[in-house]
Write an enzyme that holds these catalytic residues in place. Structure first.
Site, mmCIF file in Angstrom:
data_model
loop_
_atom_site.group_PDB
_atom_site.id
_atom_site.type_symbol
_atom_site.label_atom_id
_atom_site.label_comp_id
_atom_site.label_asym_id
_atom_site.label_seq_id
_atom_site.Cartn_x
_atom_site.Cartn_y
_atom_site.Cartn_z
ATOM 1 N N PHE A 134 6.813 -11.644 5.397
ATOM 2 C CA PHE A 134 6.822 -10.747 6.943
ATOM 3 C C PHE A 134 5.707 -11.382 7.068
ATOM 4 C CE2 PHE A 134 5.575 -7.910 10.109
ATOM 5 C CZ PHE A 134 6.926 -7.377 10.398
ATOM 6 N N GLY A 135 5.340 -12.336 8.383
ATOM 7 C CA GLY A 135 4.685 -13.141 8.317
ATOM 8 C C GLY A 135 3.994 -12.513 9.580
ATOM 9 N N GLU A 138 -2.581 -12.482 11.333
ATOM 10 C CA GLU A 138 -3.265 -14.499 11.284
ATOM 11 C C GLU A 138 -4.882 -14.092 11.194
ATOM 12 O OE1 GLU A 138 -2.192 -15.295 15.188
ATOM 13 O OE2 GLU A 138 0.251 -15.957 14.794
ATOM 14 N N TRP A 167 -2.295 -13.175 4.707
ATOM 15 C CA TRP A 167 -2.221 -11.614 3.676
ATOM 16 C C TRP A 167 -0.780 -11.646 3.479
ATOM 17 C CZ3 TRP A 167 -5.582 -10.063 0.581
ATOM 18 C CH2 TRP A 167 -6.583 -10.493 0.456
ATOM 19 N N CYS A 243 9.521 -2.193 12.235
ATOM 20 C CA CYS A 243 9.596 -2.836 10.893
ATOM 21 C C CYS A 243 8.196 -2.134 10.044
ATOM 22 C CB CYS A 243 9.519 -4.160 10.526
ATOM 23 S SG CYS A 243 11.029 -4.776 11.525
ATOM 24 N N ALA A 247 7.686 -0.015 7.076
ATOM 25 C CA ALA A 247 6.968 0.576 5.681
ATOM 26 C C ALA A 247 5.649 1.528 5.498
ATOM 27 C CB ALA A 247 6.427 -1.350 6.429
ATOM 28 N N ARG A 248 4.883 1.793 6.563
ATOM 29 C CA ARG A 248 3.764 2.798 6.392
ATOM 30 C C ARG A 248 5.013 4.322 5.973
ATOM 31 N NH1 ARG A 248 2.166 0.970 13.054
ATOM 32 N NH2 ARG A 248 0.641 -0.531 12.146
ATOM 33 N N GLU A 368 -1.093 -2.605 6.762
ATOM 34 C CA GLU A 368 -0.385 -1.830 7.622
ATOM 35 C C GLU A 368 -0.615 -0.605 9.044
ATOM 36 O OE1 GLU A 368 3.150 -2.137 7.157
ATOM 37 O OE2 GLU A 368 3.335 -2.959 5.156
HETATM 38 C C1 LIG Z 1 -2.832 -6.870 -0.078
HETATM 39 C C2 LIG Z 1 -2.786 -6.366 1.522
HETATM 40 C C3 LIG Z 1 -1.592 -7.177 1.344
HETATM 41 C C4 LIG Z 1 -0.953 -6.955 3.777
HETATM 42 N N1 LIG Z 1 0.834 -7.711 3.406
HETATM 43 C C5 LIG Z 1 0.879 -8.069 4.586
HETATM 44 C C6 LIG Z 1 2.023 -9.015 4.936
HETATM 45 O O1 LIG Z 1 3.075 -8.786 4.080
HETATM 46 N N2 LIG Z 1 2.250 -9.216 6.436
HETATM 47 C C7 LIG Z 1 1.399 -9.399 7.105
HETATM 48 O O2 LIG Z 1 1.308 -9.693 8.213
HETATM 49 N N3 LIG Z 1 0.586 -8.514 6.461
HETATM 50 C C8 LIG Z 1 -0.228 -8.509 5.509
HETATM 51 N N4 LIG Z 1 -1.627 -8.249 5.864
HETATM 52 C C9 LIG Z 1 -2.883 -7.838 6.394
HETATM 53 C C10 LIG Z 1 -3.009 -6.362 6.978
HETATM 54 O O3 LIG Z 1 -2.502 -6.059 7.827
HETATM 55 C C11 LIG Z 1 -4.159 -6.903 7.362
HETATM 56 O O4 LIG Z 1 -5.212 -6.376 6.419
HETATM 57 C C12 LIG Z 1 -4.725 -4.993 8.598
HETATM 58 O O5 LIG Z 1 -3.975 -5.027 9.907
HETATM 59 C C13 LIG Z 1 -6.086 -5.796 8.581
HETATM 60 O O6 LIG Z 1 -6.502 -6.948 9.607
HETATM 61 P P1 LIG Z 1 -7.787 -7.688 8.643
HETATM 62 O O7 LIG Z 1 -7.764 -7.306 7.359
HETATM 63 O O8 LIG Z 1 -7.785 -8.992 9.304
HETATM 64 O O9 LIG Z 1 -9.518 -6.850 9.048
HETATM 65 P P2 LIG Z 1 -9.619 -6.552 10.724
HETATM 66 O O10 LIG Z 1 -8.688 -6.518 11.968
HETATM 67 O O11 LIG Z 1 -10.388 -7.990 10.817
HETATM 68 O O12 LIG Z 1 -10.725 -5.217 10.467
HETATM 69 C C14 LIG Z 1 -11.465 -4.872 10.026
HETATM 70 C C15 LIG Z 1 -12.190 -4.001 10.603
HETATM 71 O O13 LIG Z 1 -12.288 -3.554 11.671
HETATM 72 C C16 LIG Z 1 -11.442 -2.025 12.272
HETATM 73 N N5 LIG Z 1 -10.815 -2.428 13.847
HETATM 74 C C17 LIG Z 1 -10.491 -3.455 14.119
HETATM 75 N N6 LIG Z 1 -10.495 -2.800 14.962
HETATM 76 C C18 LIG Z 1 -10.632 -1.722 15.618
HETATM 77 C C19 LIG Z 1 -10.482 -1.386 16.931
HETATM 78 N N7 LIG Z 1 -9.564 -1.118 17.559
HETATM 79 N N8 LIG Z 1 -11.100 -0.064 16.175
HETATM 80 C C20 LIG Z 1 -11.987 0.783 15.594
HETATM 81 N N9 LIG Z 1 -12.113 -0.794 14.176
HETATM 82 C C21 LIG Z 1 -11.600 -1.969 13.960
HETATM 83 C C22 LIG Z 1 -10.745 -2.097 11.279
HETATM 84 O O14 LIG Z 1 -10.149 -0.763 11.091
HETATM 85 C C23 LIG Z 1 -11.233 -2.689 9.917
HETATM 86 O O15 LIG Z 1 -12.227 -1.485 9.357
HETATM 87 C C24 LIG Z 1 -2.005 -7.258 3.755
HETATM 88 C C25 LIG Z 1 -3.084 -7.343 3.798
HETATM 89 C C26 LIG Z 1 -3.332 -7.460 2.546
HETATM 90 C C27 LIG Z 1 -5.027 -6.051 2.661
#
Ligand SMILES: Cc1cc2nc3c(=O)[nH]c(=O)nc-3n(C[C@H](O)[C@H](O)[C@H](O)COP(=O)(O)OP(=O)(O)OC[C@H]3O[C@@H](n4cnc5c(N)ncnc54)[C@H](O)[C@@H]3O)c2cc1C
Length: 389
Positions: A134-135, A138, A167, A243, A247-248, A368
């Site tokens: 599931f992509g 970004e 990720w 979706c 998952a959540r 998630e």
């Molecule tokens: C092991 C793992 C598996 C994953 N699997 C998948 C997958 O299968 N498919 C998929 O699509 N994604 C997947 N992900 C991605 C995951 O959903 C993202 O890492 C997550 O949504 C956070 O995005 P980011 O890492 O870019 O952090 P960022 O969005 O850069 O956030 C960085 C920090 O800023 C904070 N922040 C951001 N916006 C706000 C706001 N408005 N107010 C306050 N704080 C804020 C966040 O809470 C966080 O602490 C996975 C991630 C991991 C680590």
């Protein structure tokens, strides 16, 4: 059942479960203990995903198990939650695989696909013969998918997709990727066979969490897929969010499994480890730590069950799922840390599962929807004011 848990015995949750739900839990517990547990420390150490377990999960009916028809089990939400609970009691990676395969990839097709798409993919995915990923996320910021840069442009009878995802769980072994991309009218979901030229998935190196699973960076360069591969009923970000809510939901239960596992280890240790001439479990501070952990575990389990019952009744709201994810992940992290301290120095070794669970749960806290994002969802529900921007 070989494994009995002191925490479970005291809690007495079985009285609130149906025979069917208990049967699903026990099936998942046996699988987790027999097929995952014996090798999980080595898998974690050498960063190995044992793909051969996926068809076994299919045979047990645990892939897309909450979906009706198309070879899926059509189990209720509480049963699915209990399966997540047992898998994550052994390791987060395996609850995550079930979640990515079933709640994300299969759910996307089941909720938003055409009849032909469902017939083509769901039965094979339910059997574990085909794997999906599931992509959505970004590289520039997963918390804000509305800033999506991946595009899909219609060119004759084909969609042409360009962009990057990061990720994405099991994207390198999946047969099919559900890719979310911006079109000229809305974000849409696309079924992308991973053999399509221009699709490149590269495992992310240096990951210190969930090492028995693989997450990838995906490059999409002029990926051409037939027009019919768009999910017809998915229009706008509400579709992938639905979706993610599935998952959540699994996470809410799963992390309580991790909490139970470390509590059981710490209780056993508190009874057998003697310091100052008596078991550490005879010291009041140790008992207070265990009691505090147990309270949060028990509350977390009851919250999971309440949310499960609402899901089964069809009344569950996404902010209620945010409450469960935020609370249970936060409390599971607290429980693992406290139970780790009861183990003393040995607790930082891989002789015990505490550090593995601790590292795993840091991923769960982030994916998630991070805990900050879920706090904002709950805050919005309470105040009616949006505070994301
Ligand atoms: C092991 C793992 C598996 C994953 N699997 C998948 C997958 O299968 N498919 C998929 O699509 N994604 C997947 N992900 C991605 C995951 O959903 C993202 O890492 C997550 O949504 C956070 O995005 P980011 O890492 O870019 O952090 P960022 O969005 O850069 O956030 C960085 C920090 O800023 C904070 N922040 C951001 N916006 C706000 C706001 N408005 N107010 C306050 N704080 C804020 C966040 O809470 C966080 O602490 C996975 C991630 C991991 C680590």
């Amino acid at each position: 059942m070989v494994y009995t848990s002191r925490t479970e015995e005291i809690m007495g949750l079985d009285a609130l479960l149906t025979a069917d739900e208990i049967a699903w839990r026990d099936k998942a517990r046996t699988f987790s203990l027999e097929r995952i547990q014996p090798q999980i420390d080595e898998d974690f150490e050498i960063q190995r995903l044992r793909e051969e377990l996926i068809p076994e999960l299919g045979e047990l009916g645990m892939l897309g198990m909450h979906i009706n028809g198309y070879g899926c089990s059509g189990a209720n939400a509480v049963s699915y939650g209990l399966v997540c609970y047992e898998l994550e009691a052994v390791d987060t990676s395996w609850r995550t695989h079930v979640s990515v395969l079933g709640s994300l990839a299969m759910s996307s097709i089941a909720k938003f696909g055409s009849e032909e798409q469902k017939q083509e993919w769901l039965p094979a995915m339910a059997r574990g013969e085909k794997a999906g990923c599931f992509g959505l996320t970004e590289p520039h910021g997963g918390s804000d998918p509305s800033n999506m840069k991946t595009t899909a442009v219609l060119d004759g009878d084909e969609w042409v997709i360009n962009g990057a995802k990061r990720w994405i769980g099991i994207a390198n072994i999946a047969d099919v990727a559900i890719i979310w991309a911006q079109t000229d009218d809305a974000v849409r979901g696309f079924i992308v066979p991973t053999s399509t030229p221009g699709y490149v998935a590269t495992p992310i190196a240096g990951k210190l969490s969930m090492r028995a699973s693989i997450q990838c960076a995906i490059e999409l360069t002029n990926v051409r897929i037939p027009k019919e591969n768009m999910l017809p009923l998915a229009k706008g970000l509400g579709a992938p969010f639905k979706c993610l809510t599935e998952a959540r939901y699994g996470i809410i239960w799963g992390v309580m499994g991790a909490a139970r596992a470390v509590m059981d280890v710490a209780i056993e240790r508190s009874q057998t480890r003697e310091v100052f001439g008596k078991p550490i479990g005879a010291m009041q501070i140790t008992q207070a730590k265990l009691a505090d952990a147990f309270l949060e575990y028990e509350k977390g389990m009851l919250l999971s069950l309440h949310i499960g019952h609402m899901k089964d009744a069809g009344t569950l709201k996404h902010e209620q799922v945010s409450v469960g994810k935020l609370n249970n992940v936060r409390e599971a992290i607290g429980i693992v840390s406290s139970m780790r301290s009861i183990m003393g120095g040995d607790g930082v070794t891989n002789e015990f599962p505490m550090m593995r669970h601790m590292m795993n749960l840091e991923s769960v806290r982030t994916y998630e929807g991070t805990d900050e994002v879920h706090a904002l969802v709950v805050g919005r529900a309470l105040t009616g004011i949006e505070a994301f921007r």
